[in-house]
Design a protein around this motif. Structure first.
Motif, mmCIF file in Angstrom:
data_model
loop_
_atom_site.group_PDB
_atom_site.id
_atom_site.type_symbol
_atom_site.label_atom_id
_atom_site.label_comp_id
_atom_site.label_asym_id
_atom_site.label_seq_id
_atom_site.Cartn_x
_atom_site.Cartn_y
_atom_site.Cartn_z
ATOM 1 N N LEU A 69 -2.883 9.376 3.885
ATOM 2 C CA LEU A 69 -3.018 8.276 3.837
ATOM 3 C C LEU A 69 -1.544 7.657 3.162
ATOM 4 C CD1 LEU A 69 -4.727 5.582 4.277
ATOM 5 C CD2 LEU A 69 -5.293 5.917 1.689
ATOM 6 N N LEU A 70 -1.118 6.500 3.987
ATOM 7 C CA LEU A 70 0.217 6.218 3.491
ATOM 8 C C LEU A 70 0.049 4.838 3.196
ATOM 9 C CD1 LEU A 70 2.864 7.919 6.041
ATOM 10 C CD2 LEU A 70 2.041 8.578 3.606
ATOM 11 N N GLU A 71 0.689 3.803 2.206
ATOM 12 C CA GLU A 71 0.422 2.658 2.132
ATOM 13 C C GLU A 71 1.791 1.950 1.660
ATOM 14 O OE1 GLU A 71 -2.456 -0.693 -0.174
ATOM 15 O OE2 GLU A 71 -2.842 1.525 -0.397
ATOM 16 N N GLY A 72 2.194 0.806 2.112
ATOM 17 C CA GLY A 72 3.692 0.358 1.799
ATOM 18 C C GLY A 72 3.474 -0.897 1.703
ATOM 19 N N GLU A 73 4.078 -1.682 0.597
ATOM 20 C CA GLU A 73 4.128 -3.088 0.234
ATOM 21 C C GLU A 73 5.553 -3.663 0.444
ATOM 22 O OE1 GLU A 73 3.744 -6.237 -3.448
ATOM 23 O OE2 GLU A 73 2.077 -4.845 -3.198
ATOM 24 N N TYR A 74 5.642 -4.479 1.328
ATOM 25 C CA TYR A 74 7.138 -4.947 1.710
ATOM 26 C C TYR A 74 7.365 -6.507 1.362
ATOM 27 C CZ TYR A 74 6.913 -0.934 4.516
ATOM 28 O OH TYR A 74 6.739 0.325 5.325
ATOM 29 N N LEU A 75 8.497 -6.640 1.210
ATOM 30 C CA LEU A 75 9.023 -8.214 1.075
ATOM 31 C C LEU A 75 9.905 -8.477 2.007
ATOM 32 C CD1 LEU A 75 8.580 -10.966 -0.528
ATOM 33 C CD2 LEU A 75 10.577 -9.991 -1.937
#
Length: 385
Positions: A69-75
């Motif tokens: 599982l990979l999770e990313g939070e971007y701006l």
């Protein structure tokens, strides 16, 4: 666009990691095999829904596990938060979600988070067969142009149907069906060829300019697109090759045989370029790709520099760091096995950076470097320059 936070579970040799990043330069250092490249590949996977290496999803699952599982939070550059989750389970396949909603088609995600990677694997673009260079063009254009992605998918589907028909010469109505398939192949193939040619025409002068800077103006290089469709209409080529195709039992002409040609001093880069010249050419190609991707997306892509010193001398590495430290570039991830060497170059560049040591798939707490007085800690995602 920059990646604020990354969560990794059972991806390759990484059992688990929760990381926060600077909006500018982020460095992973550690021994070979420690997991530096795997962390960079996790960032690439969240953008492209696949590994940057020639690995299947199943091969990217940590040994002894059933899923990753990979999770990313971007701006975004416009201040918008984007959350992307990519998961793969051996028994259930792959899922990708954006802000909690699952995509119906993975292709719909491509281009949301633009990414450009420079890695030792790029050497295949010079040394291997033309299909590697076509694969590169396809991946690059698919991030820029939805119509291209549709065209190359359709072309490959029709090509597969045509090749199956050529293997069955006794198929009832085969001649008429071949005519229909050829019409479809021409339609999609001409779109693919035109868009590839236009891309390379835009890339070529920028690649030459970046190479001039990296090499300190010591050599001249050329990039060009070679296609049979440059000389004759695709319909004519197919008609002329039909009998040959029947005998060979596969399609012997078309955009699936095109190539990206690289030359140095007027000669093929593969034969006459040193390893350093080849790597410099590929870095220049990726920097030009970055510029076009940024213009098309309206967002600065994430730049991944894996194994930065591979086949580059210190002078060219320092030139590269100066280039990517400019305002044209955004968030950067760098990997290297030599912490002292990397820090010395970054310190000379004056660019603020954060650094993490990776050991056995475990990233250790970040260290900050190159910081100027009054700068904010990168943990909050802001840095003065």
């Amino acid at each position: 666009m920059f990646l604020k936070r990354l969560s990794v579970i059972n991806f390759k040799n990484i059992p688990g990691a929760n990381l926060e990043f600077s909006s500018r330069v982020n460095c992973f250092v550690g021994d070979n095999g420690a997991g530096k490249t795997n962390l960079v590949d996790a960032v690439h996977y969240l953008s492209m829904c696949k590994s940057s290496l020639t690995m299947t999803d199943g091969q990217s699952v940590r040994h002894g596990c059933d899923a990753f599982l990979l999770e990313g939070e971007y701006l975004s550059d416009g201040g918008k938060i984007e959350r992307v989750v990519c998961g793969f389970r051996r028994s259930g396949g792959k899922t990708v979600k954006r802000n909690g909603k699952e995509y119906e088609k993975l292709a719909d995600h491509i281009g949301l988070v633009p990414v450009v990677i420079v890695s030792p694997a790029d050497a295949f673009l010079v040394s291997d067969a033309a299909d590697e260079r076509r694969r590169y063009l396809n991946a690059f254009l698919s991030q820029l142009d939805r119509d291209y992605l549709t065209a190359i998918v359709k072309y490959n589907h029709v090509l597969g149907e045509r090749n199956r028909l050529l293997k069955r010469p006794d198929w009832p109505g085969g001649e008429e069906l071949l005519d229909v398939l050829d019409q479809q192949l021409v339609h999609w193939g001409e779109t693919v060829s035109r868009k590839r040619r236009e891309l390379v025409e835009r890339l070529a002068p920028q690649v030459a300019e970046y190479y001039r800077i990296l090499s300190d103006d010591r050599e001249r290089i050329e990039l060009s697109y070679h296609s049979e469709l440059n000389d004759r209409p695709f319909a004519e080529l197919l008609a002329a090759a039909r009998e040959k195709d029947r005998i060979s039992q596969f399609s012997t002409t078309g955009v699936h045989r095109d190539d990206l040609r690289m030359r140095i001093g007027g000669y093929p880069l593969k034969k006459y370029g040193s390893q350093g010249q080849q790597k410099s050419f590929l870095v220049a190609l990726k920097l030009a790709q970055y510029r076009l991707a940024a213009a098309a997306a309206g967002e600065k892509p994430i730049l991944l520099l894996d194994d930065l010193f591979d086949k580059l001398d210190m002078q060219r590495v320092e030139q590269l760091i100066r280039l990517v430290s400019g305002p044209e570039f955004g968030q950067i991830f760098i990997t290297d096995c030599n912490k002292v060497r990397l820090e010395s170059i970054l310190e000379r560049s004056g660019e603020p950076y954060t650094l993490m040591r990776v050991e056995g798939g475990e990233p250790c707490p970040a260290e900050a470097g190159g910081r100027k007085p009054g700068e904010v800690s990168p943990e909050n995602g802001e840095e003065g320059r």
